[in-house]
Design a protein around this motif. Sequence first.
Motif, PDB file in Angstrom:
ATOM      1  N   PRO A   1       7.479   6.247  -6.095  1.00  0.00           N
ATOM      2  CA  PRO A   1       6.117   6.263  -5.559  1.00  0.00           C
ATOM      3  C   PRO A   1       5.148   5.508  -6.476  1.00  0.00           C
ATOM      4  O   PRO A   1       5.423   5.353  -7.665  1.00  0.00           O
ATOM      5  CB  PRO A   1       5.767   7.762  -5.526  1.00  0.00           C
ATOM      6  CG  PRO A   1       6.746   8.427  -6.439  1.00  0.00           C
ATOM      7  CD  PRO A   1       7.894   7.508  -6.692  1.00  0.00           C
ATOM      8  N   CYS A   2       4.022   5.052  -5.903  1.00  0.00           N
ATOM      9  CA  CYS A   2       3.063   4.262  -6.694  1.00  0.00           C
ATOM     10  C   CYS A   2       2.234   5.144  -7.618  1.00  0.00           C
ATOM     11  O   CYS A   2       1.741   4.690  -8.639  1.00  0.00           O
ATOM     12  CB  CYS A   2       2.158   3.451  -5.771  1.00  0.00           C
ATOM     13  SG  CYS A   2       0.827   4.409  -4.979  1.00  0.00           S
ATOM     14  N   GLY A   3       2.053   6.400  -7.224  1.00  0.00           N
ATOM     15  CA  GLY A   3       1.280   7.330  -8.060  1.00  0.00           C
ATOM     16  C   GLY A   3      -0.217   7.260  -7.848  1.00  0.00           C
ATOM     17  O   GLY A   3      -0.967   8.047  -8.435  1.00  0.00           O
ATOM     18  N   ASP A   4      -0.676   6.332  -7.011  1.00  0.00           N
ATOM     19  CA  ASP A   4      -2.125   6.109  -6.956  1.00  0.00           C
ATOM     20  C   ASP A   4      -2.684   5.973  -5.541  1.00  0.00           C
ATOM     21  O   ASP A   4      -3.855   5.657  -5.363  1.00  0.00           O
ATOM     22  CB  ASP A   4      -2.454   4.848  -7.774  1.00  0.00           C
ATOM     23  CG  ASP A   4      -3.944   4.716  -8.023  1.00  0.00           C
ATOM     24  OD1 ASP A   4      -4.609   5.755  -8.223  1.00  0.00           O
ATOM     25  OD2 ASP A   4      -4.447   3.577  -7.979  1.00  0.00           O
ATOM     26  N   CYS A   5      -1.881   6.181  -4.498  1.00  0.00           N
ATOM     27  CA  CYS A   5      -2.392   6.045  -3.125  1.00  0.00           C
ATOM     28  C   CYS A   5      -2.850   7.432  -2.632  1.00  0.00           C
ATOM     29  O   CYS A   5      -2.622   8.438  -3.296  1.00  0.00           O
ATOM     30  CB  CYS A   5      -1.297   5.478  -2.218  1.00  0.00           C
ATOM     31  SG  CYS A   5       0.026   6.656  -1.903  1.00  0.00           S
ATOM     32  N   PRO A   6      -3.483   7.495  -1.471  1.00  0.00           N
ATOM     33  CA  PRO A   6      -3.927   8.811  -0.976  1.00  0.00           C
ATOM     34  C   PRO A   6      -2.787   9.828  -0.849  1.00  0.00           C
ATOM     35  O   PRO A   6      -2.978  11.004  -1.179  1.00  0.00           O
ATOM     36  CB  PRO A   6      -4.531   8.483   0.392  1.00  0.00           C
ATOM     37  CG  PRO A   6      -4.996   7.065   0.254  1.00  0.00           C
ATOM     38  CD  PRO A   6      -3.978   6.395  -0.633  1.00  0.00           C
ATOM     39  N   ALA A   7      -1.602   9.389  -0.405  1.00  0.00           N
ATOM     40  CA  ALA A   7      -0.468  10.325  -0.281  1.00  0.00           C
ATOM     41  C   ALA A   7      -0.042  10.826  -1.663  1.00  0.00           C
ATOM     42  O   ALA A   7       0.157  12.030  -1.866  1.00  0.00           O
ATOM     43  CB  ALA A   7       0.711   9.656   0.430  1.00  0.00           C
ATOM     44  N   CYS A   8       0.090   9.913  -2.619  1.00  0.00           N
ATOM     45  CA  CYS A   8       0.477  10.314  -3.980  1.00  0.00           C
ATOM     46  C   CYS A   8      -0.571  11.257  -4.573  1.00  0.00           C
ATOM     47  O   CYS A   8      -0.227  12.279  -5.163  1.00  0.00           O
ATOM     48  CB  CYS A   8       0.638   9.084  -4.876  1.00  0.00           C
ATOM     49  SG  CYS A   8       2.178   8.185  -4.603  1.00  0.00           S
ATOM     50  N   ARG A   9      -1.836  10.924  -4.391  1.00  0.00           N
ATOM     51  CA  ARG A   9      -2.900  11.755  -4.987  1.00  0.00           C
ATOM     52  C   ARG A   9      -2.935  13.137  -4.343  1.00  0.00           C
ATOM     53  O   ARG A   9      -3.356  14.105  -4.963  1.00  0.00           O
ATOM     54  CB  ARG A   9      -4.255  11.049  -4.864  1.00  0.00           C
ATOM     55  CG  ARG A   9      -4.407   9.891  -5.866  1.00  0.00           C
ATOM     56  CD  ARG A   9      -5.877   9.483  -6.051  1.00  0.00           C
ATOM     57  NE  ARG A   9      -6.485   9.021  -4.803  1.00  0.00           N
ATOM     58  CZ  ARG A   9      -6.446   7.762  -4.379  1.00  0.00           C
ATOM     59  NH1 ARG A   9      -5.851   6.831  -5.098  1.00  0.00           N
ATOM     60  NH2 ARG A   9      -7.017   7.427  -3.238  1.00  0.00           N
TER      61      ARG A   9
ATOM     62  N   ILE B   1       6.342  10.404   0.294  1.00  0.00           N
ATOM     63  CA  ILE B   1       5.967   9.548   1.429  1.00  0.00           C
ATOM     64  C   ILE B   1       4.743   8.708   1.063  1.00  0.00           C
ATOM     65  O   ILE B   1       3.841   8.492   1.872  1.00  0.00           O
ATOM     66  CB  ILE B   1       5.755  10.358   2.736  1.00  0.00           C
ATOM     67  CG1 ILE B   1       4.873  11.586   2.494  1.00  0.00           C
ATOM     68  CG2 ILE B   1       7.102  10.786   3.314  1.00  0.00           C
ATOM     69  CD1 ILE B   1       4.475  12.306   3.784  1.00  0.00           C
ATOM     70  N   CYS B   2       4.765   8.255  -0.187  1.00  0.00           N
ATOM     71  CA  CYS B   2       3.770   7.314  -0.726  1.00  0.00           C
ATOM     72  C   CYS B   2       3.515   6.172   0.264  1.00  0.00           C
ATOM     73  O   CYS B   2       4.433   5.701   0.916  1.00  0.00           O
ATOM     74  CB  CYS B   2       4.343   6.761  -2.034  1.00  0.00           C
ATOM     75  SG  CYS B   2       3.527   5.297  -2.671  1.00  0.00           S
ATOM     76  N   HIS B   3       2.250   5.752   0.375  1.00  0.00           N
ATOM     77  CA  HIS B   3       1.922   4.648   1.275  1.00  0.00           C
ATOM     78  C   HIS B   3       2.588   3.345   0.831  1.00  0.00           C
ATOM     79  O   HIS B   3       2.773   2.434   1.635  1.00  0.00           O
ATOM     80  CB  HIS B   3       0.405   4.426   1.327  1.00  0.00           C
ATOM     81  CG  HIS B   3      -0.347   5.558   1.966  1.00  0.00           C
ATOM     82  ND1 HIS B   3      -1.701   5.512   2.193  1.00  0.00           N
ATOM     83  CD2 HIS B   3       0.076   6.768   2.416  1.00  0.00           C
ATOM     84  CE1 HIS B   3      -2.086   6.655   2.768  1.00  0.00           C
ATOM     85  NE2 HIS B   3      -1.022   7.428   2.903  1.00  0.00           N
ATOM     86  N   ARG B   4       2.886   3.241  -0.467  1.00  0.00           N
ATOM     87  CA  ARG B   4       3.514   2.010  -0.992  1.00  0.00           C
ATOM     88  C   ARG B   4       4.872   2.336  -1.606  1.00  0.00           C
ATOM     89  O   ARG B   4       5.264   1.767  -2.613  1.00  0.00           O
ATOM     90  CB  ARG B   4       2.589   1.393  -2.046  1.00  0.00           C
ATOM     91  CG  ARG B   4       1.274   0.871  -1.485  1.00  0.00           C
ATOM     92  CD  ARG B   4       0.471   0.091  -2.513  1.00  0.00           C
ATOM     93  NE  ARG B   4      -0.150   0.942  -3.504  1.00  0.00           N
ATOM     94  CZ  ARG B   4      -1.402   1.422  -3.421  1.00  0.00           C
ATOM     95  NH1 ARG B   4      -2.153   1.117  -2.383  1.00  0.00           N
ATOM     96  NH2 ARG B   4      -1.900   2.189  -4.370  1.00  0.00           N
TER      97      ARG B   4
HETATM   98 ZN   LIG Z   1       1.586   6.180  -3.574  1.00  0.00          ZN
END
Ligand SMILES: [Zn+2]
Length: 339
Positions: A89-97, A103-106
Amino acid sequence: MRAVYYHGSKTLVAGEAASVPPGPGEVRIRVAYAGICGTDLHIYHGHMDARVTTPHIMGHEMSGVIEDVGAEVNGLQPGDRVTVMPLHPCGDCPACRAGYGHICHRLKFLGIETPGAYQTLWTVPAFAVLPIPESLSLELAALLEPLAVACHDVRIGAVQKGELAVVIGGGPIGALIAFAARENGARVLVSEINPYRLALLGRLGFETVDPSREDVAARVNALTGGAGADVVFEVTSSAAGAELMTKLPRTRGRIVVVGIFSKPPAVDLHRFFFRELQLFGARVYEREDFVRAIGLATSGRLPLASLITDILPLERLADGFKKMESGGDAMKILLRCAE
Ligand SMILES: [Zn+2]
Ligand SMILES: [Zn+2]
């Protein structure tokens, strides 16, 4: 070391490859076994060329032993027996946050957006690596990733003791959902058309129904005094599965969509209104699902070995795909990757 590369449009080339030394925060794993998944078959057919960079190494279901670790890796060392939760996961998208990094957006999926496990030595981020107990064989450990999918699906479906769960689709994921639902104390009915799979699931003690020969809704009604199933898992990603899924649940029953529908199917929304049905999506897994999968697999209570129908040398990936496509007596096919 060896690897199998996908070069696009059903072209696979096996051969020598250069191993990637683990950088900071990375671990290099000697891959023991890697499972072939329907997703890999999709890649092979070119359906996912927008996501992969060729030549590409597929594979995301695996077990192995750590060969070496890069700098800044704590708690993992050479010789550890491990599996991989193949999500980055990217750790910084709305899903991660929001805490839904799975299910990270990126989301980068190891083995799709990055090189995968169909090679002798696989270098991955250390955060994706989970140790497995000594008592769990490396063959069975290669099933942990799809078992984690099933644990996630059953958790999203909130399967309770005494409930009737219907699984539409009795392939590897459907079978593993049946295993996990039964562990929760549910009665499980599996709908499947492949005779080999029907017979196998029957031998494993599951009730089965062939929708090409029998009215599944009539069977469910007969089992429940006309009430309907408590929870239904749609695992076929077929129009027929999407049509069947709304016919089976009881009032306020749950439907969990596990199948990956590439085109929007026709769905009877009137049935949702009429019975106040609830619909859930379930995608991959979270760490707790992997932990649950490792616990279940290690307990020895699940008939996991019965799902492994073939173990082929790494170089015979193409034969594995052929066998899967034949629709005959294949369930889970593993590749032996270690040299
Ligand atoms: Zn993410
Ligand atoms: Zn998979």
